[in-house]
Motif scaffolding. Structure first.
Motif, mmCIF file in Angstrom:
data_model
loop_
_atom_site.group_PDB
_atom_site.id
_atom_site.type_symbol
_atom_site.label_atom_id
_atom_site.label_comp_id
_atom_site.label_asym_id
_atom_site.label_seq_id
_atom_site.Cartn_x
_atom_site.Cartn_y
_atom_site.Cartn_z
ATOM 1 N N THR A 19 2.611 1.631 -3.349
ATOM 2 C CA THR A 19 1.641 2.000 -4.376
ATOM 3 C C THR A 19 1.297 3.482 -4.282
ATOM 4 O O THR A 19 1.205 4.171 -5.303
ATOM 5 C CB THR A 19 0.372 1.135 -4.262
ATOM 6 O OG1 THR A 19 0.747 -0.242 -4.394
ATOM 7 C CG2 THR A 19 -0.651 1.486 -5.326
ATOM 8 N N GLN A 20 1.157 3.987 -3.070
ATOM 9 C CA GLN A 20 0.897 5.421 -2.901
ATOM 10 C C GLN A 20 2.077 6.249 -3.409
ATOM 11 O O GLN A 20 1.891 7.268 -4.073
ATOM 12 C CB GLN A 20 0.610 5.734 -1.432
ATOM 13 C CG GLN A 20 -0.720 5.188 -0.969
ATOM 14 C CD GLN A 20 -0.906 5.264 0.527
ATOM 15 O OE1 GLN A 20 0.051 5.251 1.289
ATOM 16 N NE2 GLN A 20 -2.160 5.329 0.957
ATOM 17 N N HIS A 21 3.289 5.805 -3.111
ATOM 18 C CA HIS A 21 4.490 6.490 -3.597
ATOM 19 C C HIS A 21 4.537 6.453 -5.125
ATOM 20 O O HIS A 21 4.845 7.460 -5.774
ATOM 21 C CB HIS A 21 5.734 5.828 -2.994
ATOM 22 C CG HIS A 21 6.996 6.502 -3.357
ATOM 23 N ND1 HIS A 21 7.835 6.022 -4.327
ATOM 24 C CD2 HIS A 21 7.570 7.630 -2.886
ATOM 25 C CE1 HIS A 21 8.869 6.827 -4.447
ATOM 26 N NE2 HIS A 21 8.735 7.810 -3.576
ATOM 27 N N LEU A 36 2.012 6.202 -7.146
ATOM 28 C CA LEU A 36 0.967 7.082 -7.658
ATOM 29 C C LEU A 36 1.474 8.520 -7.745
ATOM 30 O O LEU A 36 1.241 9.204 -8.745
ATOM 31 C CB LEU A 36 -0.281 7.001 -6.773
ATOM 32 C CG LEU A 36 -1.435 7.926 -7.163
ATOM 33 C CD1 LEU A 36 -1.931 7.624 -8.572
ATOM 34 C CD2 LEU A 36 -2.568 7.785 -6.149
ATOM 35 N N GLU A 37 2.183 8.972 -6.731
ATOM 36 C CA GLU A 37 2.724 10.333 -6.748
ATOM 37 C C GLU A 37 3.740 10.506 -7.878
ATOM 38 O O GLU A 37 3.760 11.542 -8.545
ATOM 39 C CB GLU A 37 3.335 10.681 -5.396
ATOM 40 C CG GLU A 37 2.314 10.774 -4.273
ATOM 41 C CD GLU A 37 1.139 11.693 -4.597
ATOM 42 O OE1 GLU A 37 1.373 12.820 -5.085
ATOM 43 O OE2 GLU A 37 -0.015 11.278 -4.383
ATOM 44 N N ILE A 62 0.834 -1.204 0.000
ATOM 45 C CA ILE A 62 0.000 0.000 0.000
ATOM 46 C C ILE A 62 0.867 1.252 0.000
ATOM 47 O O ILE A 62 0.643 2.180 -0.784
ATOM 48 C CB ILE A 62 -0.971 -0.017 1.198
ATOM 49 C CG1 ILE A 62 -2.017 -1.121 1.007
ATOM 50 C CG2 ILE A 62 -1.644 1.347 1.376
ATOM 51 C CD1 ILE A 62 -2.862 -1.408 2.236
ATOM 52 N N SER A 63 1.875 1.264 0.833
ATOM 53 C CA SER A 63 2.775 2.421 0.910
ATOM 54 C C SER A 63 3.515 2.642 -0.408
ATOM 55 O O SER A 63 3.600 3.771 -0.909
ATOM 56 C CB SER A 63 3.769 2.216 2.058
ATOM 57 O OG SER A 63 4.695 3.253 2.093
#
Length: 99
Positions: free
Chosen positions: A85-87, A89-90, A82-83
């Motif tokens: 994937t968020q990175h 995405l940015e 999750i972490s």
């Protein structure tokens, strides 16, 4: 948090794959191989090797669940996914703004 582990993992994995596929396409490439989409992240999104390895491990776990019916619950791996994937995405949002 109310969903089962396998549902949360599946959602996070598919989000990571979709974002990685977007990075690939923004760079003008296409692939129908899930694994290659993750391997190319170093070049398409400037992701480091540690994150690529995490996505590759999640890909392996996804295949075990999908094709073998075996899912080992690993909350730490899910949180890392999750972490990362968020990175990712940015980073891909940054690619999108450059085009």
């Amino acid at each position: 948090a109310q969903l089962s582990f396998s549902s949360r993992f599946d959602l996070a994995y598919n989000a990571a794959h979709g974002i990685a596929l977007t990075a690939l396409r923004l760079c003008g490439y296409r692939s129908d191989r899930r694994y290659l989409v993750f391997q190319s992240l170093i070049h398409t999104a400037g992701t480091d090797k540690v994150q690529v390895r995490l996505f590759a491990l999640c890909h392996e776990r996804r295949n075990l669940a999908e094709y073998e019916g075996y899912m080992d619950e690993d909350e730490a791996l899910l949180q890392g996914l999750i972490s990362s994937t968020q990175h990712l995405l940015e980073r891909v949002k940054g690619l999108k703004s450059q085009t």
